[in-house]
Write a protein that holds these residues in place. Structure first.
Motif, PDB file in Angstrom:
ATOM      1  N   GLU A   1       0.829  -1.201   0.000  1.00  0.00           N
ATOM      2  CA  GLU A   1       0.000   0.000   0.000  1.00  0.00           C
ATOM      3  C   GLU A   1       0.865   1.253   0.000  1.00  0.00           C
ATOM      4  O   GLU A   1       1.871   1.323   0.707  1.00  0.00           O
ATOM      5  CB  GLU A   1      -0.907   0.034   1.242  1.00  0.00           C
ATOM      6  CG  GLU A   1      -1.855  -1.142   1.367  1.00  0.00           C
ATOM      7  CD  GLU A   1      -2.616  -1.127   2.686  1.00  0.00           C
ATOM      8  OE1 GLU A   1      -3.749  -0.618   2.708  1.00  0.00           O
ATOM      9  OE2 GLU A   1      -2.053  -1.622   3.686  1.00  0.00           O
ATOM     10  N   ASN A   2       0.473   2.234  -0.795  1.00  0.00           N
ATOM     11  CA  ASN A   2       0.981   3.607  -0.676  1.00  0.00           C
ATOM     12  C   ASN A   2      -0.086   4.545  -1.228  1.00  0.00           C
ATOM     13  O   ASN A   2      -1.039   4.119  -1.894  1.00  0.00           O
ATOM     14  CB  ASN A   2       2.331   3.800  -1.370  1.00  0.00           C
ATOM     15  CG  ASN A   2       2.267   3.638  -2.873  1.00  0.00           C
ATOM     16  OD1 ASN A   2       1.457   4.275  -3.546  1.00  0.00           O
ATOM     17  ND2 ASN A   2       3.129   2.778  -3.412  1.00  0.00           N
ATOM     18  N   LYS A   3       0.050   5.814  -0.947  1.00  0.00           N
ATOM     19  CA  LYS A   3      -1.026   6.767  -1.235  1.00  0.00           C
ATOM     20  C   LYS A   3      -1.208   7.044  -2.728  1.00  0.00           C
ATOM     21  O   LYS A   3      -2.222   7.619  -3.126  1.00  0.00           O
ATOM     22  CB  LYS A   3      -0.770   8.078  -0.498  1.00  0.00           C
ATOM     23  CG  LYS A   3       0.463   8.843  -0.976  1.00  0.00           C
ATOM     24  CD  LYS A   3       0.624  10.127  -0.193  1.00  0.00           C
ATOM     25  CE  LYS A   3       1.801  10.958  -0.700  1.00  0.00           C
ATOM     26  NZ  LYS A   3       1.958  12.218   0.060  1.00  0.00           N
ATOM     27  N   ASN A   4      -0.256   6.652  -3.553  1.00  0.00           N
ATOM     28  CA  ASN A   4      -0.340   6.941  -4.986  1.00  0.00           C
ATOM     29  C   ASN A   4      -0.917   5.807  -5.818  1.00  0.00           C
ATOM     30  O   ASN A   4      -1.042   5.927  -7.035  1.00  0.00           O
ATOM     31  CB  ASN A   4       1.042   7.297  -5.533  1.00  0.00           C
ATOM     32  CG  ASN A   4       1.461   8.700  -5.150  1.00  0.00           C
ATOM     33  OD1 ASN A   4       0.694   9.441  -4.546  1.00  0.00           O
ATOM     34  ND2 ASN A   4       2.685   9.059  -5.487  1.00  0.00           N
ATOM     35  N   SER A   5      -1.240   4.674  -5.204  1.00  0.00           N
ATOM     36  CA  SER A   5      -1.752   3.545  -5.969  1.00  0.00           C
ATOM     37  C   SER A   5      -2.704   2.710  -5.135  1.00  0.00           C
ATOM     38  O   SER A   5      -2.742   2.824  -3.898  1.00  0.00           O
ATOM     39  CB  SER A   5      -0.596   2.668  -6.469  1.00  0.00           C
ATOM     40  OG  SER A   5       0.141   2.152  -5.377  1.00  0.00           O
ATOM     41  N   GLN A   6      -3.469   1.888  -5.820  1.00  0.00           N
ATOM     42  CA  GLN A   6      -4.398   0.998  -5.144  1.00  0.00           C
ATOM     43  C   GLN A   6      -3.626  -0.129  -4.447  1.00  0.00           C
ATOM     44  O   GLN A   6      -2.582  -0.560  -4.926  1.00  0.00           O
ATOM     45  CB  GLN A   6      -5.370   0.395  -6.158  1.00  0.00           C
ATOM     46  CG  GLN A   6      -6.330   1.394  -6.787  1.00  0.00           C
ATOM     47  CD  GLN A   6      -7.304   1.958  -5.772  1.00  0.00           C
ATOM     48  OE1 GLN A   6      -7.784   1.254  -4.880  1.00  0.00           O
ATOM     49  NE2 GLN A   6      -7.590   3.258  -5.906  1.00  0.00           N
TER      50      GLN A   6
ATOM     51  N   ALA B   1      -2.281  -3.662  -3.446  1.00  0.00           N
ATOM     52  CA  ALA B   1      -2.049  -4.831  -4.301  1.00  0.00           C
ATOM     53  C   ALA B   1      -1.540  -5.986  -3.455  1.00  0.00           C
ATOM     54  O   ALA B   1      -1.007  -5.792  -2.356  1.00  0.00           O
ATOM     55  CB  ALA B   1      -1.045  -4.487  -5.391  1.00  0.00           C
TER      56      ALA B   1
ATOM     57  N   LYS C   1      11.960  -3.301 -10.105  1.00  0.00           N
ATOM     58  CA  LYS C   1      10.796  -2.588  -9.579  1.00  0.00           C
ATOM     59  C   LYS C   1       9.897  -3.499  -8.749  1.00  0.00           C
ATOM     60  O   LYS C   1       8.899  -3.055  -8.193  1.00  0.00           O
ATOM     61  CB  LYS C   1       9.994  -1.979 -10.733  1.00  0.00           C
ATOM     62  CG  LYS C   1      10.741  -0.887 -11.493  1.00  0.00           C
ATOM     63  CD  LYS C   1       9.877  -0.311 -12.610  1.00  0.00           C
ATOM     64  CE  LYS C   1      10.646   0.775 -13.369  1.00  0.00           C
ATOM     65  NZ  LYS C   1       9.837   1.342 -14.492  1.00  0.00           N
TER      66      LYS C   1
ATOM     67  N   GLN D   1       9.829   9.342  -3.373  1.00  0.00           N
ATOM     68  CA  GLN D   1       8.570   8.647  -3.589  1.00  0.00           C
ATOM     69  C   GLN D   1       7.837   8.480  -2.271  1.00  0.00           C
ATOM     70  O   GLN D   1       8.452   8.529  -1.195  1.00  0.00           O
ATOM     71  CB  GLN D   1       8.821   7.278  -4.226  1.00  0.00           C
ATOM     72  CG  GLN D   1       9.476   7.339  -5.601  1.00  0.00           C
ATOM     73  CD  GLN D   1       9.687   5.955  -6.189  1.00  0.00           C
ATOM     74  OE1 GLN D   1       8.977   5.017  -5.861  1.00  0.00           O
ATOM     75  NE2 GLN D   1      10.671   5.828  -7.077  1.00  0.00           N
TER      76      GLN D   1
ATOM     77  N   THR E   1       5.993   3.333   1.230  1.00  0.00           N
ATOM     78  CA  THR E   1       5.215   2.139   0.906  1.00  0.00           C
ATOM     79  C   THR E   1       5.196   1.220   2.119  1.00  0.00           C
ATOM     80  O   THR E   1       6.240   0.949   2.722  1.00  0.00           O
ATOM     81  CB  THR E   1       5.816   1.392  -0.294  1.00  0.00           C
ATOM     82  OG1 THR E   1       5.804   2.260  -1.434  1.00  0.00           O
ATOM     83  CG2 THR E   1       5.018   0.147  -0.614  1.00  0.00           C
TER      84      THR E   1
END
Length: 728
Positions: free
Chosen positions: A558-563, A565, A609, A719, A722
């Motif tokens: 989780e992080n604030k820029n993506s859903q 996973a 990545k 960034q 995460t």
């Protein structure tokens, strides 16, 4: 890997194998270069497919099939036949037959040379080609091609005047003669004779390896200079298979079979005149049978050099590559990093021969008795907070803290000598007649023994020929022999005799203490005046890093820029008993080792990545015992964390000077209990530096609870943070 994937991998690797590479980009460019002459390229395809089909049908090693081991010689055969003969059904039949023959030769030659640890290189191609061409001379159904003379006709059939004008324009570019010869020599590796194919190969070569490119230039220039000096035939150098022998030999000797260095480059230069001599010698010898020598000088030179290096008794400047990464850069970076990480590691591990914390009262080169031939020895005692070895009054052996404490076997082995029955001395008295006192000698390996002396009379619990395990109690500490007060004498030696000269040999793992600061030592020798003990393991960390084959680990990211996973890893073990994590989403692989004291990663393959790469960085090296505020330092190869553009520049100078580094540090920051913690937090950081100036970093916070790595945070410089949580 299914059948189609395996054969596809073997197909494309057949091209890159000719340059000792495993780069797909390079392989596709090589494939493209082979089609500058379409008939040549198609013949190569037929040969590869034929050899792969045979290897699969017969049931040869699937791994070697995927590497292209059985098919790259067939590719060379197909390319040369396609460049010399018209593409007819008769040639196709001969290509298939010759490819089958090349596979047979590969298996035979690999079997013969394996016991000498030598590669067969392109010997199979040479033998197959000579047999096939001798056969063709008696056949009328296969005609010699004139495409080499009328090559524009072939291009005209494909693209008309437009393609012919384009190609002739490129070929007529004002390029210096030396460069033209270099490019044509590159193209000759794929049996082409033009700068277009050479230019395509050059792009691939630079993409694959900057060191390889530099070596190719140096090798070719050295051979060119040799011919110039001795008035060699430059037209022959330009249009036949001479230049590529220098190129391939320089890459093989300077960066593939040896670790790239100043010495390997020098060796590559020194061997170039030898290739020139072999070229001229074989030209005359094989002319009798009207056979070309092609890559024979390259093959013989490389094999002779490898055999020479294998026979060395001394010298470390030229290091042979023991684990092949199929890249001169990776060979260099990983070798250098492993030297840094494991430079003192020994094949056989010794440990401290006692429980608890002891004190080194006399170390190596000690001023009392550890001198000259007996300098590599250690004396251990137990001290209190005032560094006293005894409790008051200190006039009896029983007043000394170490007296009668257990003495342990430092490693597995057989007891080869025991001396017992010698009384303990009075304090400050010594027994010079029986200098070593009660002693046990243990053999751990050929040429490696340990001796433990000054033991207590009648406390020895083993006898000669007994097999002992590491950590087994063999006696107790006493005060016999030349011992004014109770202590334990410990040394390694190369022979089994009591009184043998000492051998410099480090201890595998131990922790030293200075005041309240603890330091982990790996394969070092304790220094005089330090408090030392075995690394104490923490149950939570031991359990968290215990992975079993087949075990699956699922993470929520989780992080604030993506859903959010989910990512799944599987714990696996390969045929060489190497443990690794496999990411089912990205196909990334990270190899690791758990030796009971440390958990550490050894290598990573795949997408950087991926989440697995972050664990590879964040948990690069973790001690399995919690010590408050202890730090563990390590290094990584520069290609693991530096940005690619600058790294490619660094590649060119890396064999001579390395200015890029990657350092790792893990730091224990929290445990909720001292002895049996249920929650632990470890911070770690990876830093990339150029000329010792930090240019990039990444931080991690690892959280352990409920017997596992519960999660970790990834903190990039630019960034969002995460958060990764273990959900299974």
């Amino acid at each position: 890997m299914n059948k189609l994937q395996l054969l596809s991998k073997g197909f494309i690797n057949s091209y890159s194998q000719l340059f000792f590479a495993d780069s797909k980009v390079f392989a596709w460019l090589l494939l493209l270069s082979s089609f500058v002459s379409p008939s040549t390229g198609v013949s190569g395809l037929v040969a590869i497919v034929s050899s792969l089909a045979l290897a699969w049908w017969i049931g040869l090693d699937r791994t070697l099939i995927s590497y292209g081991t059985y098919s790259y010689n067939a590719l060379m055969l197909g390319l040369v036949l396609g460049s010399q003969y018209n593409f007819t059904p008769g040639l196709v039949a001969m290509l298939i037959t010759g490819s089958v023959l090349s596979v047979l030769f590969v298996v035979w030659l690999n079997t013969l040379l394996a016991k000498y640890k030598l590669p067969s290189l392109s010997l199979s191609f040479l033998l197959s080609y000579w047999v096939v061409v001798l056969c063709i001379r008696s056949l009328n159904g296969i005609e010699v091609s004139d495409s080499g003379i009328f090559r524009y006709n072939e291009w005209y059939k494909i693209g008309g005047n437009t393609l012919v004008d384009l190609i002739t324009g490129i070929e007529n570019c004002p390029i210096p003669g030396f460069i033209q010869i270099y490019l044509k020599s590159l193209s000759a590796i794929f049996f082409q004779y033009n700068i277009i194919a050479g230019s395509i190969i050059l792009v691939g070569l630079i993409t694959w390896s900057r060191i390889g490119f530099l070596l190719s230039l140096i090798g070719f220039a050295t051979g060119y200079l040799f011919y110039y000096t001795f008035a060699g035939d430059f037209s022959e150098l330009s249009y036949s298979y001479i230049g590529f022998n220098f190129i391939l030999s320089a890459i093989a000797i300077g960066g593939f079979y040896t670790v790239p260095s100043r010495s390997s480059f020098l060796l590559a230069i020194v061997t170039m005149p030898l290739i020139a001599v072999l070229i001229n010698a074989f030209t005359g010898l094989l002319a009798v049978y009207q056979l070309p020598f092609y890559s024979l000088p390259f093959v013989l030179t490389v094999l002779l050099v490898i055999m020479l290096l294998q026979q060395r008794m001394h010298g470390k400047k030229l290091a042979l590559v023991t684990y092949q990464y199929f890249s001169p850069e990776k060979n260099l970076y990983h070798y250098s990093n492993n030297i840094s990480r494991f430079k003192n590691n020994t094949l056989f591990s010794l440990q401290l021969p006692f429980y608890g914390e002891w004190y080194v009262s006399q170390g190596n080169n000690g001023n009392i008795t550890h001198r000259e031939a007996w300098k590599n020895a250690l004396d251990f005692v137990v001290v209190d907070e005032l560094t006293r070895t005894y409790k008051l009054p200190g006039d009896q052996v029983t007043d000394f803290y170490c007296y009668n404490l257990p003495v342990l076997a430092p490693a597995d082995g057989y007891v080869t000598d025991v001396l017992d029955g010698i009384d303990d001395n009075e304090i400050n008295d010594v027994n010079l007649a029986q200098n070593w006192g009660n002693t046990v000698v243990i053999k751990h390996a050929d040429g490696l023994f340990t001796k433990l002396s000054h033991l207590k009379k009648d406390s020895i619990a083993v006898k000669v020929n007994d097999y002992v395990k590491a950590g087994q109690v063999i006696a107790t500490c006493g005060n016999s022999g030349r011992s004014p007060e109770p202590h334990l004498h410990f040394q390694a030696q190369s022979t089994s005799f009591i009184g043998s000269k000492t051998l410099e040999y480090p201890l595998a793992y131990f922790v030293s203490r200075q005041a309240s600061t603890f330091t982990l030592h790996a394969y070092q020798t304790p220094k005089e005046g330090t408090h030392v003990h075995h690394p104490v393991k923490t149950g939570l960390l031991v359990k968290a890093f215990h992975f079993t084959p087949g075990q699956q680990i699922k993470w929520r990211v989780e992080n604030k820029n993506s859903q959010p996973a989910e990512v799944t890893w599987e714990c696996m073990v390969n045929a060489w008993n190497q443990a690794y994590f496999y990411c089912t989403q990205t196909k990334a692989i990270a190899y690791y080792v758990n030796n009971g004291t440390l958990f550490y990663f050894t290598d990573f393959y795949g997408d950087k990545k991926s989440l697995l790469f972050d664990l590879y960085l964040g948990a690069q090296k973790i001690m399995l015992g919690y010590y408050d505020q202890m730090t563990i330092d390590d290094t990584l190869p520069p290609d693991r964390f530096h940005h690619a553009p600058l790294l490619k520049i660094h590649d060119l100078v890396a064999p001579f000077y390395r200015f890029m580094k990657v350092n790792y540090r893990s730091h224990f920051v929290f445990a909720d209990e001292v002895y049996h913690p249920k929650n632990i937090v470890i911070n770690s950081q990876v830093k990339a530096s150029v000329f010792n100036k930090e240019v990039r970093s990444r931080r991690y916070e690892l959280t352990f609870s409920s017997g596992k790595l519960a999660g970790f945070k990834i903190i990039h410089s630019n960034q969002p943070e995460t958060t990764v949580t273990c959900i299974e």
